[in-house]
Structure formats: structure tokens, C-alpha cells
Design a protein around this motif. Structure first.
Motif, PDB file in Angstrom:
ATOM      1  N   LEU A  28       0.834  -1.200   0.000  1.00 16.98           N
ATOM      2  CA  LEU A  28       0.000   0.000   0.000  1.00 16.98           C
ATOM      3  C   LEU A  28       0.875   1.258   0.000  1.00 16.98           C
ATOM      4  O   LEU A  28       0.624   2.215  -0.740  1.00 16.98           O
ATOM      5  CB  LEU A  28      -0.890  -0.009   1.239  1.00 16.98           C
ATOM      6  CG  LEU A  28      -1.875   1.144   1.351  1.00 16.98           C
ATOM      7  CD1 LEU A  28      -2.971   0.985   0.324  1.00 16.98           C
ATOM      8  CD2 LEU A  28      -2.463   1.212   2.747  1.00 16.98           C
ATOM      9  N   LEU A  29       1.930   1.223   0.823  1.00 15.34           N
ATOM     10  CA  LEU A  29       2.840   2.369   0.897  1.00 15.34           C
ATOM     11  C   LEU A  29       3.481   2.623  -0.458  1.00 15.34           C
ATOM     12  O   LEU A  29       3.634   3.774  -0.886  1.00 15.34           O
ATOM     13  CB  LEU A  29       3.936   2.096   1.918  1.00 15.34           C
ATOM     14  CG  LEU A  29       3.613   2.433   3.370  1.00 15.34           C
ATOM     15  CD1 LEU A  29       4.744   1.985   4.268  1.00 15.34           C
ATOM     16  CD2 LEU A  29       3.386   3.928   3.518  1.00 15.34           C
ATOM     17  N   THR A  53       2.368   1.779  -3.477  1.00 17.77           N
ATOM     18  CA  THR A  53       1.459   2.221  -4.531  1.00 17.77           C
ATOM     19  C   THR A  53       0.911   3.617  -4.245  1.00 17.77           C
ATOM     20  O   THR A  53       0.892   4.469  -5.122  1.00 17.77           O
ATOM     21  CB  THR A  53       0.285   1.249  -4.687  1.00 17.77           C
ATOM     22  OG1 THR A  53      -0.247   0.990  -3.386  1.00 17.77           O
ATOM     23  CG2 THR A  53       0.707  -0.054  -5.328  1.00 17.77           C
ATOM     24  N   ASP A  54       0.477   3.850  -2.983  1.00 19.35           N
ATOM     25  CA  ASP A  54      -0.196   5.117  -2.691  1.00 19.35           C
ATOM     26  C   ASP A  54       0.740   6.184  -2.149  1.00 19.35           C
ATOM     27  O   ASP A  54       0.375   7.355  -2.108  1.00 19.35           O
ATOM     28  CB  ASP A  54      -1.325   4.892  -1.675  1.00 19.35           C
ATOM     29  CG  ASP A  54      -2.445   4.073  -2.294  1.00 19.35           C
ATOM     30  OD1 ASP A  54      -2.217   3.544  -3.402  1.00 19.35           O
ATOM     31  OD2 ASP A  54      -3.522   3.973  -1.694  1.00 19.35           O
ATOM     32  N   GLY A  55       1.947   5.782  -1.719  1.00 20.29           N
ATOM     33  CA  GLY A  55       2.838   6.708  -1.021  1.00 20.29           C
ATOM     34  C   GLY A  55       3.165   7.940  -1.854  1.00 20.29           C
ATOM     35  O   GLY A  55       3.134   9.077  -1.348  1.00 20.29           O
ATOM     36  N   LEU A  56       3.439   7.726  -3.151  1.00 15.56           N
ATOM     37  CA  LEU A  56       3.837   8.857  -4.000  1.00 15.56           C
ATOM     38  C   LEU A  56       2.715   9.879  -4.072  1.00 15.56           C
ATOM     39  O   LEU A  56       2.955  11.085  -4.023  1.00 15.56           O
ATOM     40  CB  LEU A  56       4.181   8.331  -5.396  1.00 15.56           C
ATOM     41  CG  LEU A  56       5.539   7.617  -5.472  1.00 15.56           C
ATOM     42  CD1 LEU A  56       5.755   7.037  -6.862  1.00 15.56           C
ATOM     43  CD2 LEU A  56       6.666   8.586  -5.121  1.00 15.56           C
ATOM     44  N   GLU A  57       1.479   9.365  -4.132  1.00 17.77           N
ATOM     45  CA  GLU A  57       0.327  10.258  -4.183  1.00 17.77           C
ATOM     46  C   GLU A  57       0.243  11.100  -2.913  1.00 17.77           C
ATOM     47  O   GLU A  57      -0.058  12.295  -2.959  1.00 17.77           O
ATOM     48  CB  GLU A  57      -0.936   9.409  -4.329  1.00 17.77           C
ATOM     49  CG  GLU A  57      -2.005  10.064  -5.171  1.00 17.77           C
ATOM     50  CD  GLU A  57      -3.096   9.062  -5.496  1.00 17.77           C
ATOM     51  OE1 GLU A  57      -4.201   9.239  -4.998  1.00 17.77           O
ATOM     52  OE2 GLU A  57      -2.791   8.077  -6.236  1.00 17.77           O
ATOM     53  N   TRP A  58       0.523  10.441  -1.760  1.00 13.26           N
ATOM     54  CA  TRP A  58       0.486  11.177  -0.483  1.00 13.26           C
ATOM     55  C   TRP A  58       1.526  12.291  -0.470  1.00 13.26           C
ATOM     56  O   TRP A  58       1.271  13.368   0.055  1.00 13.26           O
ATOM     57  CB  TRP A  58       0.744  10.230   0.690  1.00 13.26           C
ATOM     58  CG  TRP A  58      -0.252   9.115   0.814  1.00 13.26           C
ATOM     59  CD1 TRP A  58      -1.470   9.052   0.203  1.00 13.26           C
ATOM     60  CD2 TRP A  58      -0.113   7.925   1.571  1.00 13.26           C
ATOM     61  NE1 TRP A  58      -2.097   7.887   0.534  1.00 13.26           N
ATOM     62  CE2 TRP A  58      -1.292   7.180   1.361  1.00 13.26           C
ATOM     63  CE3 TRP A  58       0.885   7.404   2.399  1.00 13.26           C
ATOM     64  CZ2 TRP A  58      -1.481   5.945   1.953  1.00 13.26           C
ATOM     65  CZ3 TRP A  58       0.684   6.187   2.998  1.00 13.26           C
ATOM     66  CH2 TRP A  58      -0.488   5.451   2.776  1.00 13.26           C
ATOM     67  N   VAL A  59       2.686  12.005  -1.061  1.00 10.68           N
ATOM     68  CA  VAL A  59       3.721  13.028  -1.109  1.00 10.68           C
ATOM     69  C   VAL A  59       3.249  14.197  -1.960  1.00 10.68           C
ATOM     70  O   VAL A  59       3.363  15.372  -1.587  1.00 10.68           O
ATOM     71  CB  VAL A  59       5.044  12.448  -1.661  1.00 10.68           C
ATOM     72  CG1 VAL A  59       6.076  13.558  -1.846  1.00 10.68           C
ATOM     73  CG2 VAL A  59       5.585  11.385  -0.722  1.00 10.68           C
ATOM     74  N   ALA A 108      10.858  12.257   2.683  1.00 11.18           N
ATOM     75  CA  ALA A 108      11.701  11.643   3.713  1.00 11.18           C
ATOM     76  C   ALA A 108      10.852  10.775   4.640  1.00 11.18           C
ATOM     77  O   ALA A 108      11.244   9.665   5.010  1.00 11.18           O
ATOM     78  CB  ALA A 108      12.406  12.730   4.512  1.00 11.18           C
ATOM     79  N   GLN A 109       9.643  11.272   4.972  1.00  9.84           N
ATOM     80  CA  GLN A 109       8.767  10.495   5.851  1.00  9.84           C
ATOM     81  C   GLN A 109       8.310   9.217   5.168  1.00  9.84           C
ATOM     82  O   GLN A 109       8.181   8.170   5.794  1.00  9.84           O
ATOM     83  CB  GLN A 109       7.556  11.338   6.254  1.00  9.84           C
ATOM     84  CG  GLN A 109       7.905  12.357   7.342  1.00  9.84           C
ATOM     85  CD  GLN A 109       6.792  13.348   7.561  1.00  9.84           C
ATOM     86  OE1 GLN A 109       6.033  13.640   6.633  1.00  9.84           O
ATOM     87  NE2 GLN A 109       6.720  13.903   8.758  1.00  9.84           N
ATOM     88  N   ARG A 110       8.060   9.345   3.849  1.00 14.27           N
ATOM     89  CA  ARG A 110       7.659   8.160   3.105  1.00 14.27           C
ATOM     90  C   ARG A 110       8.762   7.102   3.168  1.00 14.27           C
ATOM     91  O   ARG A 110       8.504   5.914   3.376  1.00 14.27           O
ATOM     92  CB  ARG A 110       7.355   8.517   1.652  1.00 14.27           C
ATOM     93  CG  ARG A 110       6.714   7.374   0.867  1.00 14.27           C
ATOM     94  CD  ARG A 110       6.471   7.758  -0.571  1.00 14.27           C
ATOM     95  NE  ARG A 110       7.686   7.665  -1.362  1.00 14.27           N
ATOM     96  CZ  ARG A 110       8.019   6.598  -2.093  1.00 14.27           C
ATOM     97  NH1 ARG A 110       7.213   5.568  -2.153  1.00 14.27           N
ATOM     98  NH2 ARG A 110       9.134   6.580  -2.772  1.00 14.27           N
ATOM     99  N   ALA A 111       9.987   7.553   3.002  1.00 16.66           N
ATOM    100  CA  ALA A 111      11.113   6.616   3.064  1.00 16.66           C
ATOM    101  C   ALA A 111      11.206   5.993   4.450  1.00 16.66           C
ATOM    102  O   ALA A 111      11.441   4.784   4.590  1.00 16.66           O
ATOM    103  CB  ALA A 111      12.413   7.348   2.718  1.00 16.66           C
ATOM    104  N   LEU A 122       8.524   3.420   4.750  1.00 26.62           N
ATOM    105  CA  LEU A 122       8.873   2.217   3.976  1.00 26.62           C
ATOM    106  C   LEU A 122       9.883   1.364   4.744  1.00 26.62           C
ATOM    107  O   LEU A 122       9.815   0.140   4.727  1.00 26.62           O
ATOM    108  CB  LEU A 122       9.463   2.622   2.623  1.00 26.62           C
ATOM    109  CG  LEU A 122       8.460   2.819   1.498  1.00 26.62           C
ATOM    110  CD1 LEU A 122       9.158   3.330   0.246  1.00 26.62           C
ATOM    111  CD2 LEU A 122       7.746   1.511   1.194  1.00 26.62           C
ATOM    112  N   ALA A 123      10.803   2.056   5.445  1.00 29.80           N
ATOM    113  CA  ALA A 123      11.851   1.318   6.155  1.00 29.80           C
ATOM    114  C   ALA A 123      11.264   0.494   7.298  1.00 29.80           C
ATOM    115  O   ALA A 123      11.882  -0.478   7.763  1.00 29.80           O
ATOM    116  CB  ALA A 123      12.895   2.296   6.688  1.00 29.80           C
ATOM    117  N   LEU A 124      10.040   0.887   7.762  1.00 23.46           N
ATOM    118  CA  LEU A 124       9.404   0.117   8.838  1.00 23.46           C
ATOM    119  C   LEU A 124       8.997  -1.280   8.389  1.00 23.46           C
ATOM    120  O   LEU A 124       8.818  -2.184   9.186  1.00 23.46           O
ATOM    121  CB  LEU A 124       8.153   0.857   9.325  1.00 23.46           C
ATOM    122  CG  LEU A 124       8.358   1.982  10.322  1.00 23.46           C
ATOM    123  CD1 LEU A 124       7.013   2.573  10.701  1.00 23.46           C
ATOM    124  CD2 LEU A 124       9.059   1.479  11.570  1.00 23.46           C
TER     125      LEU A 124
END
Lengths: 407, 195
Positions: A5-6, A8-14, A22-25, A28-30
Motif C-alpha cells: 500500500l505504501l 502504490t499510494d505513497g507517491l500520491e500522499w507526497v 523523507a517520511q515516506r522513506a 517504507l523502512a518500517l
């Protein structure tokens, strides 16, 4: 949330400015990446070759010399575990765990086939108990939820086979599943595992009660002990999940009592010796209340309403009505607590229980003498009205809550 | 009841509180576990082999076995002549109850072993007698049904071919000195003539 989910949708959230890159990264690291699955075609190919080998062996099993048969069993057992470890080391976690599970199944199969080879089946219980032991040990070594669930299932199957085919109950298997897996769940609380373990243990309890030919109400001794374990669990969701199956059983039983309690022959079947039964249940109740008090959850003590031993009263309409009152008190308490806690899931649950109780009460009290068309008309309107009222009440609760939940 | 499951980060926190076994540790445990499993399967085979090798042999007859039972399963249920015994063989002080373990003294009569007494405790035996362990399956006023754990026979292909009609079997039971018993050999007897 999953890595998928992160991704696919993460870029949209950014882009929408919800999170920074940076938060997205960081997010993702979690969720560490699992190695991509092995290609489907090689997997399918090896599966087909394995199947052909399996069918060849199965067709000639009887005519193979005993040593060859034994060698095949031991070889495939060791090979599967070795394969599992090979893939786990290369971070193919799902495939590796799948192979460990297969190894565990092969162990059971080897015990059964070897016993068959020497005509040892049906003599004692040790063979299959060892299977459950292996399952518990593997669960602890790999700390795997999949193996946990598999072991609960194996425990249930072993016990079912023992009581059904061999006419004996293996207390060792029961203690092992309850102790080994129960302690695992205690240390690593988990909702799904709690519900699965509770269901498995209830199944074994039911088998024991039917094996001993004792009154079915004794079932609630061990069942409520499982419930009390949930009270002592620090992790609230995991504890509630453990308490789910015993409560479902108790609710269904009480519903049955409301429906059939009128006939004294039915209630007669339910009455164990009064003092012994009340003593056991009282001890479990004390344990449960103590746990609730220690964890600050005394509000859920209303669950015990379902355990009121109404079946000691003489059967008849008064008993049925008293049972219905208990059911109303219970489902009402669930609803009330859910509103207090502003918990949407539990409001839904309470609503369902309340409506179910009303349906049973209505059926019980009016079917005998009311004209059938009137019966259905009034019943339908009653349920519709009730559901409208409860839904309005829920909407009111959640609209006034500080963090409004989606209806 | 429908408690929401903990979200992923919570679970992650739980996992750090109880981390998985470190890899070398896990591998050592796994080696032990797999070794124990292999040994257990070997032990089952060894127990079976030793019972056949060192046990004394008892010959028992069964009631006729129906080959049609083999259409859906690879075993038949055996009903021995010593499965149903008259009550006067019981030597206990109290009446036998279901599921009680019992010891059956067998004696050879015309080639086949017959039960001569049933005890609640393991009895001393005379020359030529053998003791078989069993359980009470059912009791009636004048008889009792016993279960020996030898009732299920996985029929090998060879025996299956010989079994054409409803025929009784002669079963060789090996009884190990430590009490374990198993079927070691089975012969198909000619069918009983219809009366």
C-alpha cells in the motif's frame, strides 16, 4: 498497513502534501522488503515433478521393501526441513515457512505410515501425541503464526482421532496445546492467534465432555477458564479475542435454553451435581474477576450473566422467560459498554445480539397463540423499529464523540 | 468479541519485545528437533520390528471378513473369536466396566488360541499360556465385548487377491515381552460352507 500500500499510494500522499518524501522513506523502512517470490513457472514445474514422484511411490508403496519405505519417509522429512532452512536463509520467508509446515505434516504422515507398515495402529496414543509436540516446538523455534495455527489444527485432529477411532482422550495432547501454545500466546499476544487457540481448546473440551459422557454443562468449566485467561492478558485486544469463542458458546447455549428450556427433560439433561458445578464455576469466576480488577476491566464482568445456571430451576415457561431476561441483560450490557467506549465494532455486535434476543423472545412468547400473519407483521415491525432506534442511538453516540468515526 | 487486531507498528513493537531466536540459536534447535523427529519415526519402526522379532506368537481366528469393505478403504475391521467372551471367564471381584483395561489369558486349543480367563490385573501364567492386554468395550449380563487394539488390519495386495468371498482369517499376533502386541502375519482360511 502493508508495504504494498505504501509503495502504490505513497507517491500520491507526497504529491498531496500529506507526508514528505523523507517520511515516506522512513515509513517504507518500517516494513522490510521480502525477497520477490520465486518465478511461478519454475515453482509449478517442480511441483509437477514432485507430484509424479509422489504418485509413483504411492502406487507401489505396498510392494516396496520396508527399509526402502522407511528410507523414503525419513529422507523426504529431512529433505523438506533442509529445504526450508535453505530458503529461509535466503530471505524467501513465505516459501521457507511453507516448507517447515510441509515438514511438520510429513512427520505426522511418517508416523501414520510407519505404524501401518508394522500394523501398530490403534494400540497407543504416543505416536500422534509426538506430532503435536513437534508442532509446539517448531512454533517456538520459528515464532511463526502460521505454525501456531497449524499446530492448533493438528492438536484438534489428533484429539478427534483419539476419541473417535481409539476411544481414548489424550490428556497429554490437551495439556500440551493449552500449555505450550497458551504460553506462547501469553508472551506474544495476538488477536488472531488468541481466537484460534480458544476455538481449538474449546473443540478439545467438547470432545472430552462427550468422551466422558458427563453433562454438557461441564463444558463451561474449562471454557470459562480460557475466558479468565483473557482477563489476565495485558494486551486488551488479544485478551478480548481469546474470550470471543467461550462467549459465543455461552451465548448460543443460553439462547438454546431460552428456546427449549420449557421441557423439563431437556433441562434435566443439563444438571450436574449442584455443589460441584457451582464450586468449579465459582472458582473460575473469582479468578476471572480478580484478573479483571487487576487490569481495570471490571465493567466486562457482565459477560458472566450468561453463565447463570438457570437450568437448575424447574423447566417451564418461567425458566424460558428468566433466560430471556438474562439474554436481554447481557446484550444490553454489551451495547451500553460499546456506547461508553465509543467502539463501533462492539456497537454492531451488541445490536446484532439484541436483535437476535428479541427475535427469539418474540418467537417464544407469541408463536403459540398468535395468528400467523399478525405474528410476522408485528415481528417484522418490531425488528425494524428496534434496528432504527439502535442505529439512531449509535449515530448519536458517534456524532457527539470527539473523534467521529465513519458510520 | 470482534476486537480490532493490533496495527502493524504495534505488532512490530511486540516483536521487538520478544525478538525471534537469533539465527545460529535457531539452527541448533532445528537440528535437535529434526533429529528427534527422525529418531521418533525410527523408534516406531524399531518397536514394530522388535515386537515381531522377539515376541511370542499367538494364533487367533476371526469371523468372516467381507472383501467388499476394501473397496473404499485399505483396511478391514477384524472381529476375533476372543472379541466376544462369556461373562463366567471374568475373575475380578467387581463387575467389569466399559473402558477398563483387562488382561486375557490365552491357551492353545487345537492349534488356535482361546481365552480361558479375564483378569483386571496382570495374572501369573502357567506353561503354554500367554497374556494379551485389552479393554472392555461393552458388557451385558452374560457376556462382554473386548477391544485389543488389533482390530484394524491394513491388507497388503497379496492378501487382498486371496480374499475373494466372505472368509475368516487366521491372524498371527506377536506379543512382545514388554506387552506390546501387533499383527505379524495373516492367512486367509477357506470360506465356511453355507448351512
Amino acid at each position: 498497513m502493508s508495504r504494498k500500500l505504501l509503495e502504490t499510494d505513497g507517491l500520491e500522499w507526497v504529491q498531496q502534501g500529506i507526508v514528505t518524501e523523507a517520511q515516506r522513506a522512513q515509513l517504507l523502512a518500517l516494513y522490510p522488503e521480502e525477497r520477490p517470490a520465486i518465478g511461478l513457472l519454475p515453482l509449478l514445474g517442480s511441483l509437477l515433478i514432485l507430484l509424479s514422484a509422489l504418485s509413483l511411490v504411492a502406487a507401489n508403496w505396498q510392494s516396496l521393501p520396508e527399509t526402502v519405505r522407511l528410507g523414503l519417509l525419513l529422507g523426504s522429512l529431512a529433505g523438506t526441513y533442509a529445504g526450508a532452512e535453505y530458503f529461509l536463509r535466503r530471505q524467501y520467508d513465505s516459501l521457507g515457512m511453507g516448507l517447515v509446515g510441509l515438514g511438520l505434516m510429513l512427520f505426522g504422515l511418517s508416523i501414520i505410515l510407519t505404524s501401518q507398515m508394522y500394523q501398530l495402529i490403534g494400540y497407543d496414543l504416543t505416536g500422534l501425541v509426538a506430532w503435536a509436540v513437534a508442532g509446539v516446538a517448531l512454533t517456538w523455534v520459528y515464532r511463526s503464526r502460521f505454525l501456531f495455527i497449524l499446530t492448533v489444527a493438528i492438536g484438534g485432529i489428533v484429539q478427534g482421532y483419539n476419541t473417535g477411532q481409539l476411544g481414548a482422550f489424550s490428556y497429554l495432547t490437551a495439556v500440551l496445546t493449552a500449555g505450550g501454545l497458551g504460553y506462547y500466546w501469553w508472551r506474544r499476544p495476538d488477536s488472531l492467534l488468541g481466537a484460534v487457540l480458544a476455538t481449538g481448546l474449546l473443540w478439545q473440551t467438547a470432545l472430552l465432555v462427550s468422551h466422558l459422557h458427563i453433562k454438557i454443562t461441564w463444558f463451561f468449566g474449562p471454557a470459562m477458564l480460557i475466558y479468565a485467561l483473557g482477563d489476565w492478558q495485558e494486551d486488551r485486544p488479544a485478551g478480548r479475542a481469546m474470550q470471543g469463542p467461550p462467549l459465543v458458546a455461552a451465548f448460543l447455549f443460553t439462547l438454546g435454553l431460552a428456546l427449549f428450556g420449557e421441557s423439563d427433560t431437556y433441562t434435566g439433561e443439563l444438571r450436574p451435581p449442584l455443589l460441584a458445578y457451582l464450586g468449579v464455576l465459582g472458582a473460575v469466576l473469582a479468578l476471572s474477576l480478580w484478573g479483571k480488577q487487576r487490569r481495570g476491566r471490571l465493567g466486562s464482568a457482565t459477560d458472566w450473566l450468561l453463565l447463570l445456571p438457570g437450568f437448575y430451576l424447574p423447566g417451564g415457561l418461567p425458566l424460558a422467560i428468566a433466560t430471556l431476561v438474562v439474554l436481554y441483560a447481557y446484550s444490553g450490557a454489551v451495547l451500553w459498554r460499546a456506547h461508553q467506549e465509543r467502539n463501533q465494532d462492539r456497537v454492531t455486535l451488541g445490536t446484532v445480539l439484541f436483535i437476535l434476543t428479541t427475535a427469539v423472545a418474540y418467537f417464544k412468547l407469541t408463536w403459540g397463540f398468535m395468528d400467523k400473519s399478525l405474528f410476522f407483521l408485528l415481528g417484522g415491525s418490531l425488528l425494524l423499529g428496534l434496528s432504527w432506534f439502535l442505529r439512531r442511538r449509535a449515530a448519536h453516540t458517534f456524532s457527539s464523540s470527539e473523534t467521529p468515526a465513519q458510520p | 468479541m470482534n476486537a480490532p487486531s493490533p496495527s502493524a507498528p504495534e505488532r512490530g513493537a511486540a516483536a521487538t519485545r520478544h525478538p525471534p531466536l537469533p539465527k545460529p540459536h535457531r539452527q541448533r534447535w532445528l537440528l535437535w528437533l529434526v533429529g528427534a523427529q527422525l529418531l521418533f519415526v525410527l523408534a516406531v519402526a524399531a518397536a514394530g520390528y522388535a515386537t515381531g522379532r522377539f515376541g511370542s506368537v499367538v494364533l487367533l481366528r476371526t469371523t468372516p471378513v467381507d472383501p467388499r469393505d476394501l473397496r473404499f478403504s485399505d483396511y478391514v475391521e477384524l472381529n476375533y473369536t476372543i472379541s466376544l467372551l462369556p461373562g463366567h471367564l471374568w475373575k475380578g471381584s467387581t463387575l467389569p466396566r466399559r473402558k477398563d483395561p483387562v488382561y486375557i489369558v490365552l491357551e492353545p486349543r487345537a492349534g488356535v488360541f482361546e481365552a480361558v480367563a479375564v483378569y483386571p490385573e496382570r495374572p501369573e501364567t502357567a506353561q503354554g499360556q500367554t497374556v494379551l492386554r485389552g479393554w472392555v468395550a461393552d458388557t451385558w449380563r452374560r457376556s462382554m465385548r473386548l477391544r485389543y487394539g488389533l482390530e484394524r488390519y491394513y491388507v497388503p495386495e497379496e492378501t487382498r487377491r486371496k480374499l475373494r468371498r466372505q472368509q475368516p482369517l487366521q491372524v498371527h499376533i506377536s506379543v512382545a515381552p514388554w506387552g506390546q502386541a501387533r499383527i505379524s502375519q495373516v492367512e486367509v482360511l477357506p470360506a465356511l460352507r453355507p448351512r
